[in-house]
Design a protein around this motif. Structure first.
Motif, PDB file in Angstrom:
ATOM      1  N   ARG A 198       0.791  -1.394  -0.526  1.00 14.69           N
ATOM      2  CA  ARG A 198       0.242   0.024  -0.119  1.00 14.69           C
ATOM      3  C   ARG A 198       0.709   1.164  -0.184  1.00 14.69           C
ATOM      4  O   ARG A 198       0.310   2.269  -0.016  1.00 14.69           O
ATOM      5  CB  ARG A 198      -1.030  -0.096   1.154  1.00 14.69           C
ATOM      6  CG  ARG A 198      -1.693  -1.110   1.215  1.00 14.69           C
ATOM      7  CD  ARG A 198      -2.991  -0.161   0.135  1.00 14.69           C
ATOM      8  NE  ARG A 198      -3.674   0.431   1.102  1.00 14.69           N
ATOM      9  CZ  ARG A 198      -4.501   0.983   2.022  1.00 14.69           C
ATOM     10  NH1 ARG A 198      -4.507   0.080   2.664  1.00 14.69           N
ATOM     11  NH2 ARG A 198      -5.239   2.027   1.948  1.00 14.69           N
ATOM     12  N   VAL A 199       2.387   1.426  -0.261  1.00 16.87           N
ATOM     13  CA  VAL A 199       3.402   2.046  -0.163  1.00 16.87           C
ATOM     14  C   VAL A 199       2.661   2.880  -1.114  1.00 16.87           C
ATOM     15  O   VAL A 199       3.799   2.154  -1.838  1.00 16.87           O
ATOM     16  CB  VAL A 199       4.192   2.026   0.554  1.00 16.87           C
ATOM     17  CG1 VAL A 199       4.767   2.998   0.703  1.00 16.87           C
ATOM     18  CG2 VAL A 199       4.282   1.319   1.585  1.00 16.87           C
ATOM     19  N   ALA A 200       2.482   4.038  -1.152  1.00 21.92           N
ATOM     20  CA  ALA A 200       2.978   4.883  -2.676  1.00 21.92           C
ATOM     21  C   ALA A 200       4.125   5.737  -2.245  1.00 21.92           C
ATOM     22  O   ALA A 200       4.915   5.776  -3.517  1.00 21.92           O
ATOM     23  CB  ALA A 200       1.590   5.528  -3.180  1.00 21.92           C
ATOM     24  N   SER A 201       4.931   6.171  -1.740  1.00 24.52           N
ATOM     25  CA  SER A 201       5.984   7.119  -1.234  1.00 24.52           C
ATOM     26  C   SER A 201       6.003   6.959   0.296  1.00 24.52           C
ATOM     27  O   SER A 201       5.678   6.995   0.925  1.00 24.52           O
ATOM     28  CB  SER A 201       5.980   8.465  -2.306  1.00 24.52           C
ATOM     29  OG  SER A 201       4.974   9.670  -1.388  1.00 24.52           O
ATOM     30  N   ILE A 202       7.845   7.024   0.182  1.00 30.65           N
ATOM     31  CA  ILE A 202       8.369   7.287   1.067  1.00 30.65           C
ATOM     32  C   ILE A 202       9.203   8.255   1.577  1.00 30.65           C
ATOM     33  O   ILE A 202       9.755   8.400   0.426  1.00 30.65           O
ATOM     34  CB  ILE A 202       9.074   6.488   1.647  1.00 30.65           C
ATOM     35  CG1 ILE A 202       8.596   4.292   1.245  1.00 30.65           C
ATOM     36  CG2 ILE A 202      10.343   5.801   3.095  1.00 30.65           C
ATOM     37  CD1 ILE A 202       9.235   3.288   1.784  1.00 30.65           C
ATOM     38  N   GLU A 203       9.118   9.369   2.824  1.00 30.60           N
ATOM     39  CA  GLU A 203       9.685  10.471   2.360  1.00 30.60           C
ATOM     40  C   GLU A 203      10.601  10.268   3.569  1.00 30.60           C
ATOM     41  O   GLU A 203      10.006  10.530   4.895  1.00 30.60           O
ATOM     42  CB  GLU A 203       9.238  12.197   2.015  1.00 30.60           C
ATOM     43  CG  GLU A 203       9.973  13.221   2.249  1.00 30.60           C
ATOM     44  CD  GLU A 203       9.387  13.995   0.987  1.00 30.60           C
ATOM     45  OE1 GLU A 203      10.518  15.247   0.904  1.00 30.60           O
ATOM     46  OE2 GLU A 203       8.604  13.953  -0.050  1.00 30.60           O
ATOM     47  N   MET A 204      11.920  10.773   3.859  1.00 31.43           N
ATOM     48  CA  MET A 204      12.281  10.773   4.957  1.00 31.43           C
ATOM     49  C   MET A 204      13.851  11.755   4.604  1.00 31.43           C
ATOM     50  O   MET A 204      14.297  12.787   4.235  1.00 31.43           O
ATOM     51  CB  MET A 204      13.541   9.582   5.041  1.00 31.43           C
ATOM     52  CG  MET A 204      13.523   8.551   5.317  1.00 31.43           C
ATOM     53  SD  MET A 204      14.035   6.798   5.227  1.00 31.43           S
ATOM     54  CE  MET A 204      14.507   6.632   3.359  1.00 31.43           C
ATOM     55  N   ASN A 205      13.470  12.590   6.308  1.00 33.66           N
ATOM     56  CA  ASN A 205      14.186  14.360   6.529  1.00 33.66           C
ATOM     57  C   ASN A 205      15.472  13.318   7.680  1.00 33.66           C
ATOM     58  O   ASN A 205      14.958  13.407   8.648  1.00 33.66           O
ATOM     59  CB  ASN A 205      13.467  14.833   6.912  1.00 33.66           C
ATOM     60  CG  ASN A 205      12.889  15.426   6.302  1.00 33.66           C
ATOM     61  OD1 ASN A 205      12.344  16.459   6.433  1.00 33.66           O
ATOM     62  ND2 ASN A 205      12.437  14.575   4.862  1.00 33.66           N
ATOM     63  N   PHE A 206      16.618  13.572   7.339  1.00 36.20           N
ATOM     64  CA  PHE A 206      17.642  13.731   8.079  1.00 36.20           C
ATOM     65  C   PHE A 206      18.610  14.181   8.718  1.00 36.20           C
ATOM     66  O   PHE A 206      19.058  15.072   8.402  1.00 36.20           O
ATOM     67  CB  PHE A 206      18.964  11.751   8.155  1.00 36.20           C
ATOM     68  CG  PHE A 206      18.226  10.808   7.332  1.00 36.20           C
ATOM     69  CD1 PHE A 206      17.935   9.575   7.685  1.00 36.20           C
ATOM     70  CD2 PHE A 206      17.859  11.169   5.783  1.00 36.20           C
ATOM     71  CE1 PHE A 206      18.137   8.743   7.379  1.00 36.20           C
ATOM     72  CE2 PHE A 206      17.301   9.553   5.035  1.00 36.20           C
ATOM     73  CZ  PHE A 206      17.361   8.503   6.006  1.00 36.20           C
ATOM     74  N   LEU A 207      18.003  14.493  10.028  1.00 33.91           N
ATOM     75  CA  LEU A 207      18.101  15.992  10.969  1.00 33.91           C
ATOM     76  C   LEU A 207      19.307  15.890  12.089  1.00 33.91           C
ATOM     77  O   LEU A 207      20.000  16.797  11.618  1.00 33.91           O
ATOM     78  CB  LEU A 207      17.170  16.189  11.734  1.00 33.91           C
ATOM     79  CG  LEU A 207      15.800  16.110  11.011  1.00 33.91           C
ATOM     80  CD1 LEU A 207      14.444  16.384  11.450  1.00 33.91           C
ATOM     81  CD2 LEU A 207      15.606  17.209   9.813  1.00 33.91           C
ATOM     82  N   LYS A 208      19.417  15.381  12.796  1.00 28.72           N
ATOM     83  CA  LYS A 208      20.142  14.829  13.415  1.00 28.72           C
ATOM     84  C   LYS A 208      20.932  13.044  13.737  1.00 28.72           C
ATOM     85  O   LYS A 208      20.537  12.971  13.263  1.00 28.72           O
ATOM     86  CB  LYS A 208      20.301  15.827  14.528  1.00 28.72           C
ATOM     87  CG  LYS A 208      19.717  17.034  14.903  1.00 28.72           C
ATOM     88  CD  LYS A 208      19.765  17.237  16.447  1.00 28.72           C
ATOM     89  CE  LYS A 208      18.865  18.721  16.921  1.00 28.72           C
ATOM     90  NZ  LYS A 208      20.133  19.848  16.424  1.00 28.72           N
ATOM     91  N   GLU A 209      22.597  13.088  13.794  1.00 27.69           N
ATOM     92  CA  GLU A 209      23.009  11.760  14.141  1.00 27.69           C
ATOM     93  C   GLU A 209      22.751  10.994  14.857  1.00 27.69           C
ATOM     94  O   GLU A 209      22.885  11.763  16.155  1.00 27.69           O
ATOM     95  CB  GLU A 209      24.366  11.976  13.440  1.00 27.69           C
ATOM     96  CG  GLU A 209      25.768  12.203  14.192  1.00 27.69           C
ATOM     97  CD  GLU A 209      27.180  12.520  13.940  1.00 27.69           C
ATOM     98  OE1 GLU A 209      26.965  11.124  13.330  1.00 27.69           O
ATOM     99  OE2 GLU A 209      27.627  13.182  14.370  1.00 27.69           O
ATOM    100  N   LEU A 210      21.927   9.562  15.056  1.00 24.01           N
ATOM    101  CA  LEU A 210      22.454   9.121  16.177  1.00 24.01           C
ATOM    102  C   LEU A 210      24.010   8.234  16.520  1.00 24.01           C
ATOM    103  O   LEU A 210      24.180   7.640  15.605  1.00 24.01           O
ATOM    104  CB  LEU A 210      21.088   8.265  17.204  1.00 24.01           C
ATOM    105  CG  LEU A 210      19.757   9.275  17.101  1.00 24.01           C
ATOM    106  CD1 LEU A 210      18.775   8.285  16.942  1.00 24.01           C
ATOM    107  CD2 LEU A 210      19.753  10.092  18.192  1.00 24.01           C
TER     108      LEU A 210
END
Length: 246
Positions: A198-210
């Motif tokens: 059912r996934v149409a799109s995936i968007e990811m923001n990487f803001l701070k490292e862990l």
């Protein structure tokens, strides 16, 4: 490594889907899809002389800042897919890279990614120390219908999981690997949505490292046709994920 004599500004690489990369429905996992895209990007940087090994001479590495993946369908176990990649822009410390996945000549995935040059000792961005003028840029050759964006994660949400970072979550840059963030979030989603593709799109923001032993909270906000996750450490957001559903 020097620039490979086989270098081209647009790279195509074939990958065979094996059973370890598939979900119980026999189709490629979304996390392994993102792995294939990143591995293809890495292969292009290697033949182009700006790989992790090359950059480590200057204590540098590429780190992913934003990623958008649009999916029409997934390949299955035993399929061979072709992933193509090229660079839209590359200047100083930043680069936008395009990726597309094909099966039997049909495009099934498009991805736009935003990368930054990261000093692995100082833990901050800086200008690329290696030459890159041999890469031809394709600013108008877009792989996705929509561009990557800044995800709004300020809507009402609930805490769904607490996680401690383990050694298995880290990569060669000594921080949590990009795909691990996605994996943590997908693990709390109704499995039927994933198994029925059912996934149409995936968007990811990487803001701070862990880093190792960090403790984080995973938050979820469910809308009609999308789900937004955010991962926080000490009340600061380190990662945001937006999934649009078909």
């Amino acid at each position: 490594m020097p620039i490979s004599p086989k270098f081209t500004s647009i790279l195509s690489k074939d990958w065979e889907i094996n059973f370890t990369q598939c979900a119980p429905n026999g189709y490629l996992k979304y996390t392994d899809l993102c792995n294939f895209l990143q591995l293809t990007a890495a292969a292009h940087s290697e033949v182009g002389g700006i790989s992790f090994t090359d950059m480590q001479e200057f204590n540098q590495a590429w780190v992913l800042s934003r990623m958008r993946v649009e999916i029409s369908k997934l390949p299955k176990w035993g399929d061979t897919v072709t992933v193509k990649t090229w660079i839209n822009s590359l200047e100083n410390s930043r680069s936008v890279r395009a990726l597309e996945m094909y099966i039997n000549g049909e495009k099934i995935v498009g991805s736009e990614t935003f990368w930054a040059v990261f000093n692995t000792e100082k833990r901050r961005p800086e200008a690329l120390a290696l030459p890159y003028e041999h890469f031809e840029l394709y600013p108008d050759k877009k792989p996705t219908i929509e561009r990557f964006s800044k995800i709004n994660f300020t809507n009402e949400k609930e805490i769904v999981f607490e996680k401690t970072v383990f050694l298995s979550d880290l990569d060669i840059v000594n921080h949590v690997n990009n795909v691990k963030y996605l994996e943590w979030c997908l693990d709390v989603i109704d499995e039927k949505l994933l198994l029925k593709q059912r996934v149409a799109s995936i968007e990811m923001n990487f803001l701070k490292e862990l880093s190792l032993k960090d403790t984080v909270l995973i938050h979820e906000s469910i809308q009609q046709d999308e789900t937004v996750f955010s991962i926080t450490k000490d009340d600061k957001t380190c990662f945001a994920l937006q999934i649009h559903w078909k």
